[in-house]
Scaffold this motif. Structure first.
Motif, PDB file in Angstrom:
ATOM      1  N   ASP A 162       0.882  -1.172   0.000  1.00 51.87           N
ATOM      2  CA  ASP A 162       0.000   0.000   0.000  1.00 51.87           C
ATOM      3  C   ASP A 162       0.923   1.227   0.000  1.00 51.87           C
ATOM      4  O   ASP A 162       1.546   1.546   1.020  1.00 51.87           O
ATOM      5  CB  ASP A 162      -0.879  -0.028   1.259  1.00 51.87           C
ATOM      6  N   LEU A 174       1.607   5.099  -0.277  1.00 56.10           N
ATOM      7  CA  LEU A 174       0.980   6.413  -0.145  1.00 56.10           C
ATOM      8  C   LEU A 174       1.994   7.491  -0.506  1.00 56.10           C
ATOM      9  O   LEU A 174       2.995   7.669   0.191  1.00 56.10           O
ATOM     10  CB  LEU A 174       0.512   6.606   1.302  1.00 56.10           C
ATOM     11  N   LYS A 223      -0.456   3.865  -6.892  1.00 54.36           N
ATOM     12  CA  LYS A 223      -0.229   4.517  -5.589  1.00 54.36           C
ATOM     13  C   LYS A 223      -1.463   5.322  -5.198  1.00 54.36           C
ATOM     14  O   LYS A 223      -2.345   5.564  -6.022  1.00 54.36           O
ATOM     15  CB  LYS A 223       0.964   5.486  -5.690  1.00 54.36           C
ATOM     16  N   ARG A 224      -1.487   5.780  -3.916  1.00 53.17           N
ATOM     17  CA  ARG A 224      -2.470   6.778  -3.482  1.00 53.17           C
ATOM     18  C   ARG A 224      -1.720   8.086  -3.254  1.00 53.17           C
ATOM     19  O   ARG A 224      -0.502   8.076  -3.110  1.00 53.17           O
ATOM     20  CB  ARG A 224      -3.162   6.319  -2.192  1.00 53.17           C
ATOM     21  N   SER A 225      -2.450   9.211  -3.224  1.00 52.11           N
ATOM     22  CA  SER A 225      -1.773  10.502  -3.025  1.00 52.11           C
ATOM     23  C   SER A 225      -2.371  11.291  -1.867  1.00 52.11           C
ATOM     24  O   SER A 225      -3.590  11.480  -1.786  1.00 52.11           O
ATOM     25  CB  SER A 225      -1.857  11.352  -4.295  1.00 52.11           C
ATOM     26  N   PRO A 264      -2.398   8.294  -9.092  1.00 47.46           N
ATOM     27  CA  PRO A 264      -3.399   9.117  -8.401  1.00 47.46           C
ATOM     28  C   PRO A 264      -3.331  10.579  -8.827  1.00 47.46           C
ATOM     29  O   PRO A 264      -2.263  11.084  -9.188  1.00 47.46           O
ATOM     30  CB  PRO A 264      -2.972   8.981  -6.928  1.00 47.46           C
ATOM     31  N   GLU A 307      -5.685  13.038  -4.213  1.00 43.41           N
ATOM     32  CA  GLU A 307      -6.915  12.252  -4.443  1.00 43.41           C
ATOM     33  C   GLU A 307      -7.358  11.509  -3.176  1.00 43.41           C
ATOM     34  O   GLU A 307      -8.554  11.313  -2.948  1.00 43.41           O
ATOM     35  CB  GLU A 307      -6.678  11.250  -5.588  1.00 43.41           C
ATOM     36  N   HIS A 308      -6.397  11.118  -2.356  1.00 41.93           N
ATOM     37  CA  HIS A 308      -6.749  10.313  -1.183  1.00 41.93           C
ATOM     38  C   HIS A 308      -6.537  11.046   0.138  1.00 41.93           C
ATOM     39  O   HIS A 308      -6.553  10.425   1.203  1.00 41.93           O
ATOM     40  CB  HIS A 308      -5.945   9.003  -1.217  1.00 41.93           C
TER      41      HIS A 308
END
Ligand code: COA
Length: 418
Positions: free
Chosen positions: A33, A35, A68-70, A388, A392-393
């Motif tokens: 995961d 980030l 990925k998440r951002s 991302p 976005e996250h």
């Protein structure tokens, strides 16, 4: 769905440009995961660099940050630092590739990270290692290629030092860091402790120039390098010279012209004169008598006429395209390949089938091509997704850390997050 090997591993991706993102992207492909923590004012600089569509994240970004998440947050604000502390206390891996000293200036020294989370693995990319007199320098790709020995040994002897089109400084260093991080994760299973893993761009380039350091020692021992075009008629200086397209091992090779080279800059193949295949090589290029001729039959005998041999090969290739040539030569076990252009690689059906070139859907853009995993596993296939959007996250991450809606709204209002 199969559980991915790195699922459950939490990675804080505090990286930018290429070296760090290439490393964390692969961790994400393999199930971690990841980030990405970015500056609110624009995020990773590559979002905005070399854009092909106005107001849409550049391919430079999307090709290095998929899966990925951002979280977009000002980590220099007290609130931002508090968020970082919460994330770090709960993370397995933190990766950064800021300019030297930036992490310390932000209050995120290695001592502090260890205090917060002794199990944390801290991956760090810098241009130079700690012992280097240049360890305070900011470094990009070509700087590293020059510092690590690639440029002085690449190109032609009558031209300047030349950098490679391959990202030996950036993505290569990211891959070295990745190996280090995975090793540290295994070590942690035994010791329960994290550690700092550092990869410098100069060191990583030099690691890929290993055979050139071999050649330096050979040059000093015997005064020449028999496989270089400079031998036996040219001069050798004190350092390993640029060898053009000469093969780096014991088998001479060269880039040779095929049909159409006058108009097509890539109508060439790489041709290797493999010692153990000499008789068949001589036969296929139409000079079977060279197989037994003492003037040609050994590698030593061929050394001073290797360029005449390549000229003869070019005569044989004059009426063959690069693909036709390789189709013939493969039957004679000649190690060879066409010089492939990016245009050809982009549409190559075998690379598509293997998942090495993949089409990915990206928010705001539509589909784009990227290089998928070059590593193939028998138990799973990495699923390459989009990158991302900036922040976005953000809200979902903050809520997950226990911040309530009012606090999150205040963070937005005060531009601490985006
Ligand atoms: N919130 C607030 N500040 C942030 C932030 C965030 N989320 N993310 C980064 N920053 C700050 C950093 O703390 C730093 O501040 P400081 O200079 O006041 O300490 C600042 O942004 C700029 O950081 P950085 O990206 O390192 O500087 P740069 O853009 O001038 O340099 C490089 C870019 C790539 C040259 C440099 O980072 C570098 O040499 N990195 C190491 C080698 C490397 O990885 N090179 C690139 C290979 S692709």
């Amino acid at each position: 769905m199969t559980e991915l090997p790195l699922s459950g591993i939490k990675v804080i991706d505090f990286t930018g440009v290429q070296a760090g993102p290439a490393c964390t992207q692969m961790l994400a492909w393999f199930g971690a995961d990841v980030l990405k923590v970015e500056r609110p004012g624009g995020g990773d600089v590559t979002r905005n660099q070399l854009r092909d569509i106005p107001d849409v994240d550049a391919l430079y970004f999307t090709m290095l940050n998929s899966n990925k998440r951002s979280l977009a947050i000002n980590t220099k604000s007290p609130e931002g630092l508090e968020v970082m502390e919460k994330l770090i206390r709960d993370a397995d891996v933190l990766v950064e590739n800021f300019a030297p000293g930036a992490m310390d200036r932000m209050g995120l020294s290695w001592d502090k990270l260890q205090e917060w989370n002794p199990r944390l693995i801290f991956g760090s990319v810098k241009g130079f290692n700690d012992a280097s007199p240049w360890n305070d320098l900011k470094v990009y790709e070509n700087v590293a290629q020059c510092a690590g020995g690639a440029a002085s040994t690449t190109g032609f002897w009558d031209g300047p030092p030349t950098v490679s089109g391959a990202a030996l400084g950036d993505s290569n260093t990211g891959m070295h860091l990745l190996i280090g991080i995975l090793t540290a994760l295994i070590a942690r299973e035994k010791t329960g402790k994290g550690q700092k893993v550092a990869a410098s761009m100069q060191d990583s380039v030099l690691n890929l120039c290993r055979v050139k350091l071999r050649d330096q020692q050979r040059l000093e021992a015997v005064g020449h390098l028999e496989e270089y075009p400079q031998y036996p008629n040219g001069e050798f200086g004190e350092a390993v010279p640029r060898g053009g397209n000469a093969g780096g091992g014991g088998q001479p090779g060269w880039v040779v012209k095929c049909k159409g080279w006058e108009d097509d800059p890539n109508a060439y193949i790489y041709f290797t004169v493999q010692e153990q295949n000499w008789a068949r090589t001589a036969e296929v290029i139409g000079r079977p008598e060279w197989a037994e001729d003492p003037g040609y039959s050994t590698a030593l005998a061929r050394q001073d006429k290797i360029f005449d041999i390549f000229a003869e090969i070019e005569k044989w290739l004059a009426d063959k395209t690069k693909y036709e040539a390789v189709d013939i030569l493969r039957q004679w076990e000649v190690p060879c390949a066409p010089v492939m252009s990016m245009k050809e690689l982009a549409v190559d059906p075998a690379l598509r089938e293997a998942g090495t070139v993949v089409e990915v859907d990206q928010k705001g853009r539509g589909s784009f091509l990227t290089v998928g995993s070059p590593i193939k596993f028998s138990a799973f296939t990495p699923d390459i997704k989009g990158a991302p959007l900036l922040g976005e996250h953000t809200d979902e991450v903050l809520a997950g850390l226990g911040y309530d809606a009012d606090t999150i709204a205040a963070f937005h209002k005060n531009k601490i997050v985006v």
